[in-house]
Design an enzyme around this catalytic site. Sequence first.
Site, PDB file in Angstrom:
ATOM      1  N   THR A 119       3.185  -9.892  -4.390  1.00 25.71           N
ATOM      2  CA  THR A 119       1.849 -10.378  -4.006  1.00 25.71           C
ATOM      3  C   THR A 119       1.442  -9.636  -2.741  1.00 25.71           C
ATOM      4  O   THR A 119       2.057  -9.830  -1.681  1.00 25.71           O
ATOM      5  CB  THR A 119       1.876 -11.890  -3.719  1.00 25.71           C
ATOM      6  OG1 THR A 119       2.359 -12.571  -4.873  1.00 25.71           O
ATOM      7  CG2 THR A 119       0.480 -12.398  -3.364  1.00 25.71           C
ATOM      8  N   LYS A 142      -4.314 -13.538  -8.254  1.00 25.32           N
ATOM      9  CA  LYS A 142      -3.183 -14.242  -7.624  1.00 25.32           C
ATOM     10  C   LYS A 142      -3.648 -14.955  -6.343  1.00 25.32           C
ATOM     11  O   LYS A 142      -3.198 -16.063  -6.036  1.00 25.32           O
ATOM     12  CB  LYS A 142      -2.070 -13.236  -7.317  1.00 25.32           C
ATOM     13  CG  LYS A 142      -0.956 -13.745  -6.432  1.00 25.32           C
ATOM     14  CD  LYS A 142      -0.030 -14.748  -7.099  1.00 25.32           C
ATOM     15  CE  LYS A 142       0.987 -15.280  -6.093  1.00 25.32           C
ATOM     16  NZ  LYS A 142       2.004 -16.123  -6.634  1.00 25.32           N
ATOM     17  N   LYS A 147       2.211 -15.548   4.428  1.00 25.86           N
ATOM     18  CA  LYS A 147       1.894 -14.141   4.142  1.00 25.86           C
ATOM     19  C   LYS A 147       0.713 -14.076   3.166  1.00 25.86           C
ATOM     20  O   LYS A 147      -0.255 -13.356   3.383  1.00 25.86           O
ATOM     21  CB  LYS A 147       3.150 -13.472   3.574  1.00 25.86           C
ATOM     22  CG  LYS A 147       3.041 -12.010   3.271  1.00 25.86           C
ATOM     23  CD  LYS A 147       2.851 -11.687   1.809  1.00 25.86           C
ATOM     24  CE  LYS A 147       3.916 -12.162   0.860  1.00 25.86           C
ATOM     25  NZ  LYS A 147       3.638 -11.845  -0.542  1.00 25.86           N
TER      26      LYS A 147
END
Length: 299
Positions: A98, A173, A241
Amino acid sequence: MPDTPIGFIGLGIMGMSMARNLMKAGFPVVAWNRTPAKAQALAAEGAAAAGSPREVAQACPIIITMVTDSPDVEAVALGPGGVIEGIQPDAVHIDMSTISPTTTRKIAARLKEKGAHMLDAPVSGGSWGAQSGTLSIMVGGDEPVFPRCLPVFQGMGQSIVYVGGNGMGQVTKLVNQILVVGTMNAVAEALVFAAKSGADLEKTIDAVKGGAAGSWQLQNLGPRAVKGDFAPGFMVDLQQKDLRIILGVAEEMDLPLPATALVHQLYASLQAAGLGQEGTQALVKAHERLAGVEARVKG
Ligand code: NAP
């Protein structure tokens, strides 16, 4: 297709299980990991261990990366000894980490100069999904190479959806993560409300999980949190993150994301308290601290 050697770079919690599932599906796997012991462990199970990402790319027409963050993918793809130095014309680099859609597009443009293709294919489903081969995979990038890669995705996941050009897998995502953190926040707030009201927390979860308020977070993470189980499926540090990437992309678009920004701050309070390695259900603890009440089952 199972004769095609698949390169696998990044054998962490996710990557190791995904590579194992490819081997179970019959694909020869050529693996590299920064810490060599993990590639050696997979080699003991039948994979070939390569000396660098460049060597992986020289040996494989399809190369998967599953590392941590945007600079890490950039390092293994474009850095010294990276995929770009060994990739063959018409080969495909599939990044399943990701990361930022901007970084993905930059790597795709550099690979295109070599006549190679890129797909961004981040996943949802956590370490459980990686182990059981039931990941949801959101694929962006060069559409003509998607059918060629589909059997590889099917070795690791169950729901595989092509969503658009380079970077759109990552965008999808990030949408997933906005939904996940908003829902987790609602679960945490609701459990603290229930605790302060004197409700039986397990019965409360049981009573509402099948109705309109039901969610994966409530069903799977709610019971763990109230039992005091904060072991990570997905760590607070990794969630942060993803939230940093989301908020950065939103800022570039002048787009406010008020609820997502709030959850980012609540998770920051957990990191400040040294809880960054706990699972994302630890968000309950942030609400408990604000409320001065514990949402925990007795005994
Ligand atoms: P992890 O267990 O921390 O593994 C990270 C992997 O990346 C390790 O193999 C690590 O190598 C490698 N790596 C990191 N930086 C590197 C660099 N600069 N150069 C070379 N290798 C590097 O992480 P994970 O949980 O597998 O997550 C991987 C990706 O999947 C992340 O983008 C994460 O957001 C995403 N993801 C995770 C989950 C989950 O539930 N864990 C769910 C969905 C998506 P070393 O072994 O040498 O450290």
